[in-house]
Design a protein around this motif. Sequence first.
Motif, PDB file in Angstrom:
ATOM      1  N   ASN A  31      14.368  28.034  35.005  1.00  0.00           N
ATOM      2  CA  ASN A  31      14.542  28.125  36.153  1.00  0.00           C
ATOM      3  C   ASN A  31      15.110  27.225  37.984  1.00  0.00           C
ATOM      4  OD1 ASN A  31      16.776  29.716  36.455  1.00  0.00           O
ATOM      5  ND2 ASN A  31      15.780  30.970  37.601  1.00  0.00           N
ATOM      6  N   PRO A  84      21.791  31.365  35.906  1.00  0.00           N
ATOM      7  CA  PRO A  84      20.840  31.916  36.694  1.00  0.00           C
ATOM      8  C   PRO A  84      19.284  32.603  36.241  1.00  0.00           C
ATOM      9  CG  PRO A  84      23.071  33.071  36.771  1.00  0.00           C
ATOM     10  CD  PRO A  84      23.213  31.874  35.973  1.00  0.00           C
ATOM     11  N   PRO A 142      16.000  32.466  33.617  1.00  0.00           N
ATOM     12  CA  PRO A 142      15.229  31.620  32.752  1.00  0.00           C
ATOM     13  C   PRO A 142      15.494  31.868  31.734  1.00  0.00           C
ATOM     14  CG  PRO A 142      13.634  33.218  33.502  1.00  0.00           C
ATOM     15  CD  PRO A 142      15.066  33.998  34.311  1.00  0.00           C
TER      16      PRO A 142
END
Length: 328
Positions: free
Chosen positions: A91, A110, A112
């Motif tokens: 991220n 947005p 991980p």
Amino acid sequence: MPTNLPPEYYDAEERYRAAVTPEEKAARLEELLSTIPKHKGTDHLRADLRRKLSRLKSEAQGGKKGVSRHDSAFHVEREGAGQVVLVGPPNVGKSALVTALTNAEPEVAPFPFTTWTPTPGMMLVDNVQIQLVDTPPLHADYVKPQLLDLIRRADLMLLVVDIQAEPLEQLDETAALLAEHRIVPAHQLGSAQGRARCLPAIVAANKVDSSRWDEEFAVLEELVGNDWPVMVPVAATLPRNLDRLRWALFDGLELIRIYAKPPNREADLKTPYVLRRGSTVETFASRVHKEFLEKLKCARVWGTGVFDGQMVGRDHVLHDGDIVELRT
Ligand SMILES: Nc1nc2c(ncn2[C@@H]2O[C@H](COP(=O)(O)OP(=O)(O)O)[C@@H](O)[C@H]2O)c(=O)[nH]1
Ligand SMILES: [Mg+2]
């Protein structure tokens, strides 16, 4: 007879040493062979390595097919003047950076762990092509051996952190994970133990979106000090400072651009030959044409540390941007 091996050879040798599977070893060995100039002095070495290669190839074929197919996603064919692998936690914007800097379009999200396999893309710096490889996150819970091998084979690692999410911890954690697996930034050479893979490393602090984050970046720089001498503040999605990052990568790879000038004609300033820093007229000649290497008597150079058109010998060290006329 001297072998006169180019600096590329020693890099390729290091990558060959780092290879684990027979498939990977064979591929690295082929790469190694391609860096060796063909002349009498290298006959033995080339014959020796070719024997090794054929042994490795038959070994690879005898091995388990499933395993090699599994590995192949992590086996990114090197293209361009250098391979940069992005490394970092989830991220932080690794995929966003590769998207912004290259022709590749890895998934940016947005949340991980969107990136599961490495995705290469080509970045242009001036007219020089540099390969960036987006990777799955390096994570303490599960360190994928293939990811580590991918990093070991690269020419430079770009450590990416998120200025908006505890960048110092991210940087320390990434460095610690790498060190644990004996991957050490070249500028920390002194701390390398045993047979570690040392490669140049720079840091990109991403999401430096505004002056507020510029201030955070200044704080980070202060805290990091000399541990990471090259750290670039960027924002992949704005974008911001991407050219600065491009040139930092070019410098980090220690590349130089040399332009060939045919006698009585203008140099072609659009298509540089890309060599390693420290390369000589001789290295350049071998790159242009192996015939030149044998017949080369001297060269005229326009550029750094010489007067225009100065006559120099084979051992003259070239600089970024030099124009060279080879004389046979
Ligand atoms: N504010 C801001 N967000 C960014 C920037 N770069 C990436 N992001 C966002 O950060 C999230 C993670 O990006 P991604 O590239 O998928 O991260 P990766 O897991 O490291 O590959 C996405 O929502 C991106 O839009 C940036 O420069 N500024
Ligand atoms: Mg990603």
